[in-house]
Design an enzyme around this catalytic site. Structure first.
Site, PDB file in Angstrom:
ATOM      1  N   LYS A 119       0.837  -1.192   0.000  1.00 43.32           N
ATOM      2  CA  LYS A 119       0.000   0.000   0.000  1.00 43.32           C
ATOM      3  C   LYS A 119       0.876   1.247   0.000  1.00 43.32           C
ATOM      4  O   LYS A 119       1.875   1.321   0.708  1.00 43.32           O
ATOM      5  CB  LYS A 119      -0.892   0.025   1.244  1.00 43.32           C
ATOM      6  CG  LYS A 119      -2.141  -0.821   1.152  1.00 43.32           C
ATOM      7  CD  LYS A 119      -3.012  -0.614   2.376  1.00 43.32           C
ATOM      8  CE  LYS A 119      -4.293  -1.414   2.280  1.00 43.32           C
ATOM      9  NZ  LYS A 119      -5.156  -1.234   3.473  1.00 43.32           N
ATOM     10  N   GLU A 146     -20.878  -7.485   7.723  1.00 45.97           N
ATOM     11  CA  GLU A 146     -21.946  -6.776   8.425  1.00 45.97           C
ATOM     12  C   GLU A 146     -23.076  -7.698   8.860  1.00 45.97           C
ATOM     13  O   GLU A 146     -23.667  -7.510   9.934  1.00 45.97           O
ATOM     14  CB  GLU A 146     -22.495  -5.660   7.527  1.00 45.97           C
ATOM     15  CG  GLU A 146     -21.509  -4.550   7.236  1.00 45.97           C
ATOM     16  CD  GLU A 146     -20.560  -4.846   6.089  1.00 45.97           C
ATOM     17  OE1 GLU A 146     -19.683  -4.001   5.808  1.00 45.97           O
ATOM     18  OE2 GLU A 146     -20.695  -5.927   5.462  1.00 45.97           O
ATOM     19  N   ARG A 172     -26.475  -4.071   4.201  1.00 47.31           N
ATOM     20  CA  ARG A 172     -26.178  -5.480   3.934  1.00 47.31           C
ATOM     21  C   ARG A 172     -26.750  -6.407   5.000  1.00 47.31           C
ATOM     22  O   ARG A 172     -26.867  -7.604   4.777  1.00 47.31           O
ATOM     23  CB  ARG A 172     -24.663  -5.670   3.852  1.00 47.31           C
ATOM     24  CG  ARG A 172     -24.034  -4.998   2.648  1.00 47.31           C
ATOM     25  CD  ARG A 172     -22.558  -5.288   2.547  1.00 47.31           C
ATOM     26  NE  ARG A 172     -22.129  -5.202   1.154  1.00 47.31           N
ATOM     27  CZ  ARG A 172     -20.975  -5.659   0.702  1.00 47.31           C
ATOM     28  NH1 ARG A 172     -20.130  -6.243   1.523  1.00 47.31           N
ATOM     29  NH2 ARG A 172     -20.660  -5.542  -0.568  1.00 47.31           N
TER      30      ARG A 172
END
Length: 635
Positions: free
Chosen positions: A290, A377, A405
């Site tokens: 990253k 979730e 979700r």
């Protein structure tokens, strides 16, 4: 930035007129292209904000994909899409890249309507494999032969949807390439090189064909042939999985290749060329860093994952004139910690967003009572229901857009059983530059009709404190929604009080009409009412509803009986939202005959990206928009 300036500063990047042009560059030109892409991303995101570290980490991966796959014909699906900035630059959006995430500019995520090279719109995680499999199945039904590639990050692989896609993809055996962009797993250089070698050698087409032919011969040996063939297959799998993490993906019937160095474009290109020759589902495991190429982002990738404006030379955040008020997220987190100190039954649950939802302080203070479940979730809500069934008080902190979700779990596992779960919906309402995929404008509409659930929204910081205390004291499920950004500057309280459920608050007296507002729209309504009085002398009352469910019915009916008009204001979708709830109440009590009613909120369409201020102005739910509506109704 003018075309001439682009050509001077980014000559190699400017020369890319179509994705196929990447295939014409030599190694030196590709190196320069990668450097220019990174400079462009850093320069742009420093001014607009955005997802910096993820996109910097996939520059070589993106170029390698475009050297092998032709997005004019092949399908490339990005998971989440916050790592697709390099892809945007190489697929015809260089001249508009400075408008990234700005009002009427290009989106921070792939969108089908933005470019013919964006094959699937994304914004939420873990959708790429399922979508790509659907594309592959459609291709086969149409008797076509193009390739389909899904690029998914290791974070997105924590969600169940990714494994549902893997499971069916392996079962169907469709030609599909899944690229796992792993920027977290730490694998030593030696092991990585060896496993890369093994995977590459074991995956060549002639080896695959030889394996099939050898297995066929073995199985023809009388009596013991099948056993020998099975032993040979298991021996190869054992050798391969001993050196690589491929055992899991092989269990899903994927051919596993990797892990590969994700910044070695020559190797990536060679591997992707090999995958074009293979049949069936293939997973290419790529290791990237990253923030690659920008020291501040490499050092602190979490901060630069999604970052605001910053100084590109140093990476330091730019200072603006905005006051240093705490955000609603910070107020929620600090208040939760204080309440948890007094009640050991309180636990905090989040879905891969401890910093974003403000519960990182809770994790530091009460690590044994903090649970980050990953991008799951649905699991988070049912996990909380399990806690609540045992007498605990779970608080589930998730962004409003991601809470969508877990709708079935809220209905079936929490509310049907009337369990004491507190759902804290951060970033409810308009969130700004992340746009349509992230606006939290549907939660009131999908929550308020669920039995047993209390739904409320604070107008300022201390009211958020009171509501959190109220939720934890209530014996049953509660949903608490609050907006992104700083509060109103109201002083915080040391000891939050318990609010009466279903009771609102009259903030301003008036007989010429009433504004009934909710949450973030209450204070703009107050300002608009004061301005109306200054301009016209009309005195309009302002009522803070506080609760969407149960509504403050007696108070609302009393206002309806005494006022000539009622203006309902919310930062939620108008269909099925707060205003709809009030209209239903008034209709059920025959209270509409002498009352004019108008609603302000988010219309029945997806709202584009732009700053919160710009979007509220455009939708007419800011102070001036409310004032204009009051002028129409009162004058």
């Amino acid at each position: 930035m003018t075309e001439q300036t682009l050509q001077e500063l980014f000559p190699t990047l400017f020369a890319i007129k179509s994705p196929g042009d990447v295939q014409t560059l030599d190694e030196k030109e590709l190196t320069r292209l990668g450097e220019e892409i990174r400079r462009m991303i850093i320069q742009t995101v420093s001014a607009t904000g955005g997802h910096l570290a993820p996109s910097l980490g996939v520059v070589e991966l993106t170029m390698a994909l475009l050297r092998v796959f032709n997005p004019t014909r092949d399908r490339i699906v990005w998971d989440v899409g916050h790592q697709a900035y390099a892809y945007k630059l190489l697929t015809g959006r260089l001249d508009r890249f400075h408008t990234l995430r700005q009002l009427d500019g290009i989106s921070g995520f792939p969108r089908i309507c933005e470019s013919p090279y964006d094959h699937f719109g994304v914004g939420h995680s873990s959708t790429s494999i399922s979508a790509a499999l659907g594309m592959a199945a459609a291709r086969d039904l149409a008797h076509q032969d193009h390739k389909v590639v899904a690029v998914i990050g290791d974070g997105s692989m924590t969600a169940g949807l990714a494994y549902e896609g893997l499971n069916q993809a392996g079962g169907l055996g469709k030609d599909l390439v899944v690229v796992l962009n792993d920027n977290e797993m730490s694998i030593s250089r030696n092991v990585g090189a060896l496993s890369s070698f093994l995977s590459r050698k074991l995956s060549k087409r002639w080896v695959q064909r030889f394996k099939k032919e050898a297995e066929s011969i073995m199985r023809q040996i009388p009596k013991i042939g099948d056993d020998i063939a099975e032993y040979a297959r298991r021996s190869e799998d054992s050798l391969k999985s001993f050196f690589t993490p491929g055992m899991l993906f092989e269990a899903f019937r994927f051919t596993y290749i990797g892990p590969l160095q994700g910044h070695d474009m020559r190797m990536l290109t060679n591997v992707f060329q090999q995958t074009r020759e293979l049949e069936g589902p293939i997973l290419v495991h790529v290791l990237t860093k990253k923030g690659k190429g920008y020291a501040p982002a490499e050092t602190n990738p979490t901060f630069y994952h999604g970052v605001g404006c910053f100084e590109p030379e140093t990476g330091a955040a730019r200072k603006f004139d905005a006051c240093s008020l705490p955000s609603y997220t910070e107020v929620f987190g600090s208040t939760l910690c204080k309440l948890a100190e007094k009640d050991e039954r309180v636990v905090a649950i989040t879905a891969a967003m401890p910093e974003g939802t403000g519960v990182s302080c809770f994790a530091d203070t009460y690590p044994e009572r903090f649970f980050d479940v990953g991008i799951c979730e649905q699991h988070a809500v049912t996990f909380a229901a399990g806690f609540a069934s045992q007498g605990m008080k779970p608080v589930v902190a998730i962004y409003s857009t991601f809470m969508q979700r877990s709708y079935d779990q809220i209905v079936h596992d929490v509310c049907l059983q009337n369990l004491n779960v507190t759902l804290c919906l951060d970033r409810s309402g308009l969130v700004g530059e992340d746009g349509a995929t992230h606006h939290g404008v549907f939660d009131l509409s999908f929550l308020r009709h669920i039995p047993n659930l209390v739904v409320m929204a604070p107008r300022n910081e201390p009211e958020l404190q009171h509501m959190l205390a109220t939720a934890l004291a209530f014996e049953g499920p509660v949903a608490l929604r609050y907006p992104r950004g700083v509060g109103e500057g109201a002083p915080l309280v040391q000891t939050p009080m318990i609010l009466p459920i279903g009771q609102g608050e009259l903030l301003r007296e008036g007989t010429d009409g009433v504004v009934v507002a909710l949450g973030s729209r209450v204070n703009p309504a107050l300002e608009a009412a004061r301005m109306l009085c200054e301009e016209t002398g009309k005195e309009v009352a302002v009522f803070n509803a506080r609760f969407v469910k149960p509504l403050p019915e007696e108070q609302l009916l009393a206002l309806a009986a005494s006022q000539p008009f009622m203006l309902l204001v919310e930062e939620n979708a108008l269909p099925g939202g707060f205003g709809s709830a009030v209209l239903e109440l008034l209709a059920d009590h025959d209270a509409l005959s002498n009352l004019r009613v108008r609603r302000l909120g988010v219309p029945d369409r997806f709202v584009e990206h732009g700053s919160q201020k710009e979007l509220r102005v455009r939708l007419g739910i800011n102070r001036d928009g409310i004032l204009n509506a009051l002028h129409t109704l009162a004058c």
